[in-house]
Each structure stands twice: as C-alpha cells, then as structure tokens.
Motif scaffolding. Structure first.
Motif, PDB file in Angstrom:
ATOM      1  N   VAL A   1      12.862  -4.855  -5.318  1.00 64.01           N
ATOM      2  CA  VAL A   1      11.849  -4.374  -6.271  1.00 64.01           C
ATOM      3  C   VAL A   1      10.716  -5.386  -6.404  1.00 64.01           C
ATOM      4  N   ALA A   2      11.063  -6.679  -6.520  1.00 54.13           N
ATOM      5  CA  ALA A   2      10.046  -7.716  -6.724  1.00 54.13           C
ATOM      6  C   ALA A   2       9.126  -7.849  -5.521  1.00 54.13           C
ATOM      7  N   VAL A   3       9.705  -7.836  -4.310  1.00 57.91           N
ATOM      8  CA  VAL A   3       8.887  -7.993  -3.101  1.00 57.91           C
ATOM      9  C   VAL A   3       7.982  -6.779  -2.909  1.00 57.91           C
ATOM     10  N   LEU A   4       8.536  -5.564  -3.085  1.00 58.33           N
ATOM     11  CA  LEU A   4       7.724  -4.354  -2.931  1.00 58.33           C
ATOM     12  C   LEU A   4       6.613  -4.316  -3.968  1.00 58.33           C
ATOM     13  N   GLN A   5       6.938  -4.652  -5.214  1.00 63.26           N
ATOM     14  CA  GLN A   5       5.915  -4.666  -6.256  1.00 63.26           C
ATOM     15  C   GLN A   5       4.837  -5.702  -5.939  1.00 63.26           C
ATOM     16  N   SER A   6       5.246  -6.883  -5.472  1.00 59.44           N
ATOM     17  CA  SER A   6       4.278  -7.931  -5.129  1.00 59.44           C
ATOM     18  C   SER A   6       3.375  -7.479  -3.996  1.00 59.44           C
ATOM     19  N   PHE A   7       3.958  -6.844  -2.963  1.00 61.54           N
ATOM     20  CA  PHE A   7       3.156  -6.407  -1.815  1.00 61.54           C
ATOM     21  C   PHE A   7       2.154  -5.337  -2.241  1.00 61.54           C
ATOM     22  N   LYS A   8       2.598  -4.393  -3.079  1.00 58.75           N
ATOM     23  CA  LYS A   8       1.685  -3.339  -3.524  1.00 58.75           C
ATOM     24  C   LYS A   8       0.561  -3.902  -4.390  1.00 58.75           C
ATOM     25  N   GLU A   9       0.842  -4.983  -5.127  1.00 57.69           N
ATOM     26  CA  GLU A   9      -0.204  -5.596  -5.935  1.00 57.69           C
ATOM     27  C   GLU A   9      -1.246  -6.305  -5.073  1.00 57.69           C
ATOM     28  N   LEU A  10      -0.812  -6.793  -3.913  1.00 54.80           N
ATOM     29  CA  LEU A  10      -1.711  -7.603  -3.084  1.00 54.80           C
ATOM     30  C   LEU A  10      -2.433  -6.808  -2.007  1.00 54.80           C
ATOM     31  N   VAL A  11      -1.774  -5.793  -1.426  1.00 51.02           N
ATOM     32  CA  VAL A  11      -2.331  -5.132  -0.254  1.00 51.02           C
ATOM     33  C   VAL A  11      -3.407  -4.134  -0.665  1.00 51.02           C
ATOM     34  N   ARG A  12      -4.365  -3.950   0.198  1.00 52.57           N
ATOM     35  CA  ARG A  12      -5.478  -3.032  -0.083  1.00 52.57           C
ATOM     36  C   ARG A  12      -5.056  -1.584   0.078  1.00 52.57           C
ATOM     37  N   LYS A  13      -4.267  -1.272   1.116  1.00 54.60           N
ATOM     38  CA  LYS A  13      -3.840   0.106   1.388  1.00 54.60           C
ATOM     39  C   LYS A  13      -2.598   0.401   0.555  1.00 54.60           C
ATOM     40  N   GLN A  14      -2.772   1.083  -0.557  1.00 52.78           N
ATOM     41  CA  GLN A  14      -1.671   1.286  -1.482  1.00 52.78           C
ATOM     42  C   GLN A  14      -0.558   2.137  -0.888  1.00 52.78           C
ATOM     43  N   GLY A  15      -0.895   3.081   0.001  1.00 49.72           N
ATOM     44  CA  GLY A  15       0.123   3.960   0.573  1.00 49.72           C
ATOM     45  C   GLY A  15       0.728   3.441   1.849  1.00 49.72           C
ATOM     46  N   LEU A  16       0.427   2.199   2.235  1.00 46.71           N
ATOM     47  CA  LEU A  16       0.897   1.683   3.525  1.00 46.71           C
ATOM     48  C   LEU A  16       2.413   1.567   3.559  1.00 46.71           C
ATOM     49  N   VAL A  17       2.995   0.959   2.543  1.00 48.71           N
ATOM     50  CA  VAL A  17       4.458   0.785   2.478  1.00 48.71           C
ATOM     51  C   VAL A  17       4.947   1.486   1.221  1.00 48.71           C
ATOM     52  N   HIS A  18       5.834   2.448   1.415  1.00 45.56           N
ATOM     53  CA  HIS A  18       6.359   3.217   0.281  1.00 45.56           C
ATOM     54  C   HIS A  18       7.668   2.636  -0.247  1.00 45.56           C
ATOM     55  N   ASP A  19       8.466   2.070   0.658  1.00 45.73           N
ATOM     56  CA  ASP A  19       9.761   1.558   0.228  1.00 45.73           C
ATOM     57  C   ASP A  19      10.116   0.332   1.052  1.00 45.73           C
ATOM     58  N   LEU A  20      11.005  -0.485   0.505  1.00 42.60           N
ATOM     59  CA  LEU A  20      11.425  -1.731   1.164  1.00 42.60           C
ATOM     60  C   LEU A  20      12.903  -1.928   0.859  1.00 42.60           C
ATOM     61  N   ARG A  21      13.660  -2.233   1.898  1.00 47.24           N
ATOM     62  CA  ARG A  21      15.101  -2.429   1.742  1.00 47.24           C
ATOM     63  C   ARG A  21      15.527  -3.727   2.434  1.00 47.24           C
ATOM     64  N   ILE A  22      16.551  -4.376   1.843  1.00 47.83           N
ATOM     65  CA  ILE A  22      17.117  -5.603   2.413  1.00 47.83           C
ATOM     66  C   ILE A  22      18.599  -5.370   2.614  1.00 47.83           C
ATOM     67  N   ASP A  23      19.063  -5.528   3.852  1.00 47.93           N
ATOM     68  CA  ASP A  23      20.474  -5.335   4.173  1.00 47.93           C
ATOM     69  C   ASP A  23      21.286  -6.497   3.583  1.00 47.93           C
ATOM     70  N   THR A  24      22.366  -6.159   2.889  1.00 42.71           N
ATOM     71  CA  THR A  24      23.155  -7.201   2.220  1.00 42.71           C
ATOM     72  C   THR A  24      24.067  -7.962   3.175  1.00 42.71           C
ATOM     73  N   ASP A  25      24.240  -7.462   4.392  1.00 41.73           N
ATOM     74  CA  ASP A  25      25.089  -8.157   5.367  1.00 41.73           C
ATOM     75  C   ASP A  25      24.259  -9.061   6.268  1.00 41.73           C
ATOM     76  N   LYS A  26      23.184  -8.481   6.848  1.00 38.51           N
ATOM     77  CA  LYS A  26      22.361  -9.243   7.789  1.00 38.51           C
ATOM     78  C   LYS A  26      21.084  -9.772   7.164  1.00 38.51           C
ATOM     79  N   PHE A  27      20.771  -9.350   5.930  1.00 39.03           N
ATOM     80  CA  PHE A  27      19.577  -9.779   5.196  1.00 39.03           C
ATOM     81  C   PHE A  27      18.282  -9.406   5.921  1.00 39.03           C
ATOM     82  N   THR A  28      18.333  -8.355   6.741  1.00 42.07           N
ATOM     83  CA  THR A  28      17.134  -7.918   7.444  1.00 42.07           C
ATOM     84  C   THR A  28      16.256  -7.100   6.504  1.00 42.07           C
TER      85      THR A  28
END
Length: 675
Positions: free
Chosen positions: A525-552
């Motif tokens: 939530v924090a990374v996605l919110q931060s990216f949306k606050e900074l990036v110019r294209k608001q619709g560029l990234v809609h969602d962001l996920r981090i794998d709990t096993d590989k941390f990708t």
C-alpha cells in the motif's frame, strides 16, 4: 536517528576543516546542499558512510580498491599525508524510548609505507533524560573505550549497513531498484532488518542454540561427528544453492537481452519484407490456382457465348420479329375467319327473300371488305405458324443465359482481381540476397534464445534438486540432534527447557510469518501510494504486489495485466525505486535520515515538481539533498524553501582543486560569490 553535525578535515577535495550544521527544525526537515558536478557532493555522502562503517562502507569512489589505498587517496592532495585526514559525525539515536547523543571521529594518516587509522567514539548516554530546553545545548560527551573498540558491532545495532544503504543513496543509481531481482533483494533485506522480522528469526535461532546447548556434551562423540558432518553438508548445499541462484539470475538477464535482440531482428526482417519472402511459395501456388480458376471461368463464358446469348445484342430486331410474328399470326387467323364468313354469307343469302338480298349482300360485302384489310400485311415474311412459341422459348433461354453470364463475369472479375493482388504481392517479395542475412541472423538468435531457455530450465531443475538436498540435510541435522538429545537428556529441567523452547520457536515462526505478511501488505500500500503521488501518469500502475516468498515486485495496469518495469521510462523507473525506498521508510516509521545525492536526475519538470512538493518534505524527519543548480533550481527552491532548515553551497576552486562550504544556496543571500 538524526544527524546533528558533520566535520570534514582534509578529506578528498575539502581543504582544511569544513563543518555543516545538520540540525533540523519543526516542519523544516530538509538540509539543502548545492554543488556543481565534481564539487564534492558524492564525497560528502561517502564521508557519512565511511565514518560510520569504515572498511564496510559502500563508498562510490572506492570500487575494487583496498581499504588502505582508498584512505590514502582520500587525503587532500595538497595536505601533508603524515598529518592525515579525519571525519567527525555527531548524531542522536533513540533506543528504548531514550535519546542518546554520539560523536564518532574517524581519522587516519600515513606513517612511512603504512597507514594508521583511529576511531574514537564519544557519547552522552543521559542526553535524553534532560529537559527539552537543555537538550539543545552542547551535550556532555565522554570518550567510550568500549564503544570505540566495539563500534563495528554497535553501529549494526543502531543502523545496520543494509538499512543505511536504503537511507543513503544516489538518485541516479537507484533506478536499478526497479529491476525485479534487485528490488527483491532490497525488499527482503529491508523487511528483515528495518521492520524487525529478522529479530523474530534471531529469537528463534537463539532458542535453537539454547536447545542445542542442552543437548551438547563431551560424550557420544560419534553423534557429535554426525552433527558436524550434517552441518557441513547443509552449509555446502546452501553455498551451491546461492551460486546456482546467482547463475540463474545472470542467465535471466541474458535471456531478456536475447529476446530483445530477437525482437529487433524480427522487426528488421518484417521491415525488409521477410514475411512475403517466406510466403513466396504459398503465393505462387495461390496465383496458379487463381489463374486456373480464371481460365475456367473464361472458357465457360466462351461456351455460353456459343449459344443463343449473342441474340441479346439484337434486342430491337427480336422485338420487331416478335411483332411481325404476332401480325402474321393475326392475319392468318383473320384469313381463316374470312373464308368461313364467305361460306356463311352464301348460305345466308339463299335463305333470304329476293327483295332483301341486295341490301344484306351490301352489308355483308362491307363487313368482308373490312375484315379483308386485316389480312393484308405490308411485309410478309412467311414465318411458320409456331414462330411465337419459338420466340418465347428463345426469350426464356436468353434470360437464363444472361443471369448465368452475369454470375460468371462477376466470378471472373473477382478471380482477375485476386490474380492482380497476388501479382502485386509477388512483385513485393524481396530478393533472397536482401533478406538472407537477416533470416540467418534471426534463426541463429532463435537458437540462442532456445539455448538460454534450456539453460534456465536446467538451472531451475538444479535449484529444485539443491533445495531438496537442503531440506534433506536440514532434516538429517535435526534428526542427528534429536538422536543426540535422546541419549543425553535425563534431567527434567533439560526436558522442560527443550519442550518449551520448541513451543516458543513454533510460536515465533507463526508470529514471524504473520508479521511478515502484515509488513508486506502495508509495504504494498505504501509503495503504490508513494508511486501514485510522484508519477505524472496516474493510470500507469493500478496495482502493486510483493511476493512473500521471493519478495519479487509485480506491477499491473488498469486491466489487471502484468506490467514489465522495462516498459517504464528511465524517469518512471527512478520514481518507482524512490517510491520503494519511501514506502519502506513510511512502514518503518521514518526513523532514519534520508541522504539523497543527485535527487532529480533523469526526471522531467512535472516529476521534479512532484518530488519537491510531495516527497522531499515528507521523506523522513531529516532529509539531506545534495543537488546541482540544474536540479534544485531557483524555481524549485522557491517551492521547497518553506521546508528547508539550512542551505549550503559547495564552492570549488578550479585553480587548486579544493572545495569549501558556504552557507546559503546559489540564489540565497550570502552566496553571491558562488559561480
């Protein structure tokens, strides 16, 4: 942790003693330090890391140099190396709700061919016990031999090196964090070190050590030997697994490059008409078929034209013939009627009285004369009596043949157009010599991609096998310990310790997993919110996920499709990396300062404004910005000024290649002398 002051003495380009007050104020967390390229901004960032971590510091100018060589070269070139250089950093750290003040002095000088380094740590352990007003005064620092000798371990407790690398970073180099593999390493390290997950794991390890201390004894040496053997096997397998994982990561990069090269060759091949070249045989066959079909249609048209169809060209003549046939038919019928009337009239006259015959005869003659006119034709072709029927049959045949001819003509037109289209395509087929080299290069690249993919498959198989071996070795080690325990544990106290330690370890394992998932969810939530606050294209990234096993890190667009970070621009990747670091700081509570070198490189004006307005004032309780005049320019300085506690400019003398620190920024009062 808050930095209070840094002093550089004959370090790098900094001549003499140069000090910067780094204390911040309420709602003014930013220390703005300006300098042109080569003036010593990165050197200042290196100094903070060097004074804290010494030989483990990740200094930009060190590279593969030995630590002693790096220190020698860090002494100002115009200064006597036997008198050496030093870095002094003062900072406060809150531990267990108590604030401590530290002053760390790292100095070194040459002595003949050798180099001597000294580290002295001063501390005010009761700094946080004083009132707020007194705390701002000079702290009561005392030299601590214990801290000085064990500083490498103590600083890891205060600010682990892996965590510091997230707090002290070069803005132009963090773009690499947008790479999924690099980001996974950073996320895993940060989550475990910065967010406390490693503490839980360390507790589990300590409990395991406690259990094993209960198990160990001088007896049963063969069990001990087995334990040591299994530990060595486990370490060996883990080392092989680390090497295999790195090789797979390198091969994955090679695969991505090979696939990009293949895509370029495919595009070039298509651009040169390679697709048509590969279809030339198919196009030839299609043309032969179309030409044969056209010939068949034309033969059918010729055969149709050999019948009555040409009569369609004699429409007027057929109309006249039809009219003439009708007239001749009518005349023939009238002649037959006239013969019948003549016989009737003769019979009728015989029946009439003599005195009435003349008048009736006149009337009958007039009637026959009138009827006789209809039998007279201007033209008499002597057509057969069934001419009308024959003409009707001809009309029906012409209607049928006309429809069939129209159908054949339409099919022939389509076939002709198809032949023309195929001729044009065949004309566009490039010569073999023109595309042969591209075709060969493309085929070779396909084989290369296939080989790399096969190599990755082998890597995956090898990693799977090594993980299996690691699980087996770990299980064998656990069994060895259990066997040892079963032979040695006799006392009830030992059994109780082992029992409850195992329960505690199990509880900590579940707690660690829950804590990890909680931190990962908050971090997403924090990374996605931060990216949306900074990036110019608001619709560029809609969602962001981090794998709990590989941390990708996985991005997705508005339609839920995975978004490759490689498709982002360089500026957007830099913002994604900044958002990752910002999100980590948010989740960690912003308890570390952020030192950002070259903060706005590769960013356009809109993104720069977003960072100035939305990120720098909120990145941490203390933010050091090391900027050029083209990054934080006069316009951005105006937007940032309300959040700035101190400003400095690094002034470089090009005649003696030294740098000095001047208060104020380029456009602020006090630095008009700065070029």
């Amino acid at each position: 942790m808050l930095l209070r002051k840094i002093t550089l003495e004959e370090f790098g380009a900094y001549r003499g003693k140069q000090s910067l007050d780094l204390t911040v104020k309420e709602n003014k967390p930013i220390i703005l330090i300006g300098g042109l390229n080569g003036c010593g901004k990165t050197t200042l960032l290196d100094a903070i890391q060097l004074v804290l971590y010494g030989p483990r510091a990740r200094c930009s100018g060190r590279g593969n140099k030995a630590y002693e060589t790096f220190l020698r070269e860090s002494i100002n070139r115009q200064h006597d190396p036997t008198r050496g250089s030093s870095i002094t950093l003062e900072f406060t750290v809150t531990v267990d709700a108590k604030e401590h003040y530290y002053k760390v002095v790292r100095s070194w000088h040459t002595s003949g061919k050798s180099l001597k380094e000294f580290l002295n740590v001063f501390a005010d352990e009761s700094y946080g016990d004083k009132g707020q007003a007194t705390r701002r005064a000079q702290p009561e620092l005392k030299f601590s031999r214990h801290l000085s000798e064990g500083w490498a371990d103590h600083v890891e407790d205060l600010v682990p090196l892996e965590v510091a690398s997230l707090s002290f970073f070069d803005g132009e180099k963090i773009e690499s964090l947008a790479d999924p593999e690099r980001a996974a390493t950073v996320i895993e390290s940060a989550v475990h070190s910065l967010l406390g997950v490693s503490t839980v794991e360390q507790l589990r390890t300590d409990l395991l050590a406690l259990q094993r201390r209960q198990k160990l004894s001088a007896e049963e040496q063969h069990l001990m030997d087995n334990i040591h053997a299994q530990e060595q096997e486990l370490a060996s397998v883990q080392q092989e697994l680390d090497v295999a994982a790195q090789e797979r990561a390198d091969r994955a990069k090679t695969l991505r490059k090979a696939e990009r090269d293949l895509g370029d060759l495919e595009d070039a091949f298509k651009k040169e008409g390679g697709g048509l070249f590969e279809r030339r045989v198919e196009l030839d066959a299609e043309r032969k078929r179309a030409v044969g079909q056209l010939a068949d249609l034309r033969a059918s048209l010729i055969q149709l034209a050999a019948g009555p169809l040409p009569f369609l060209l004699m429409g007027k003549q057929l109309k006249d013939l039809r009219k003439q046939a009708k007239q001749e038919h009518s005349a023939a019928e009238a002649g037959q009627v006239l013969d019948v009337l003549t016989e009737r009239d003769e019979w009728l006259l015989k029946l009439l009285p003599e005195n009435a015959r003349s008048e009736v005869m006149e009337k009958l003659d007039q009637d026959r004369a009138k009827r006789s006119k209809s039998t007279a034709l201007k033209v008499d072709l002597g057509l057969p009596h069934d001419a009308m029927a024959q003409i009707s049959v001809l009309d029906e045949g012409l209607v049928r043949d006309k429809a069939r001819a129209a159908e054949l003509l339409e099919q022939a037109t389509t076939a002709s157009e198809e032949v023309d289209q195929l001729d044009r395509q065949l004309a566009g087929v490039p010569a073999q010599s023109k595309v042969e080299a591209l075709q060969v290069a493309r085929d070779e690249q396909v084989q290369k991609v296939t080989r790399v993919q096969e190599g990755m498959a082998r890597d995956d198989q090898r990693i799977t096998e090594l993980k299996r071996r690691r699980e087996n070795a770990s299980a064998a080690l656990e069994r060895a310990h259990k066997s040892f325990v079963q032979t040695k544990v006799k006392a009830e106290e030992v059994e109780r310790i082992i029992k409850y330690s195992e329960k505690a370890r199990s509880t900590l394992e579940r707690f660690g997993e829950a804590l990890l998932h909680r931190h990962i969810n908050r971090l997403e939530v924090a990374v996605l919110q931060s990216f949306k606050e900074l990036v110019r294209k608001q619709g560029l990234v809609h969602d962001l996920r981090i794998d709990t096993d590989k941390f990708t890190l996985t991005l997705s667009d508005g339609e839920g499709e995975a978004l490759d970070p490689g498709r982002l621009s360089a500026g957007e990747r830099q913002l994604l990396a900044i958002s990752l670091l910002w999100g980590l700081m948010k989740v960690a509570g912003n308890r570390l300062p952020s030192v950002i070198d070259t903060p706005l490189g590769r960013l356009d004006s809109r993104h720069r404004e977003h960072l100035v307005d939305r990120y720098f004032p909120y990145a941490s309780e203390q933010v050091l910005l090391l900027s050029t005049d083209e990054e934080i320019d006069e316009y951005l300085l105006g937007r940032l000024k309300k959040s700035v506690a101190h400003t400095y400019t690094l002034v470089h003398d090009d005649t003696d290649f030294t740098t000095s620190v001047v208060e104020g920024y380029w456009w602020n009062e006090g630095v008009q002398n700065v070029a």
